[in-house]
Design a protein around this motif. Sequence first.
Motif, short mmCIF file in Angstrom:
data_model
loop_
_atom_site.label_atom_id
_atom_site.label_comp_id
_atom_site.label_asym_id
_atom_site.label_seq_id
_atom_site.Cartn_x
_atom_site.Cartn_y
_atom_site.Cartn_z
N LYS A 36 -8.96 -2.09 5.20
CA LYS A 36 -7.97 -3.07 4.24
C LYS A 36 -9.84 -3.94 3.96
O LYS A 36 -10.24 -5.18 4.75
N VAL A 50 -7.60 -0.81 -0.02
CA VAL A 50 -7.17 -0.02 0.84
C VAL A 50 -7.97 1.36 0.63
O VAL A 50 -7.91 1.69 -0.29
N GLN A 97 0.87 -0.96 -0.06
CA GLN A 97 0.06 0.21 -0.06
C GLN A 97 1.52 0.69 0.10
O GLN A 97 0.49 2.65 -0.57
#
Length: 138
Positions: free
Chosen positions: A82, A76, A53
């Motif tokens: 998440k 995300v 991420q």
Amino acid sequence: MSIYYFAIVGATDNPIYETDIIPSSRSSSLIDSSRHLNQFIVHAALDVVEEVQWGTQAMYLKSVDRFNEQYVSAFVTANNVKFMLLHDQKSEDSIKNFFNEVYEVYVKILMNPFYEKNSAITNPQFDNRVKLVARRFL
């Protein structure tokens, strides 16, 4: 036909929501026997999601991990929640559409003044909407 496992993990790595998405033709005993394994696979993939991420600006991270014949795809949100989907077929477009639709439903839950952020989602309408979106895209 596939069995999917979908989980929403909070910003503090606490489970917010989870569900098994199965076709009506499958038996529920198969789900009960694989639930713990599915939870373990998704939990193990959290470390990979946290690494990936920070290397991209996209919310949809595609397939981030693999275990045997199953893939873990992740999405995300801006507040570090998440969305994790365990699946056995690679269909990136439908999974991306599924995540986007569920994100819209999740934002509506967040706008509820009675919902506390990062707490479990127990709303039956949310569960029904997620399963409806899953039937449409997965």
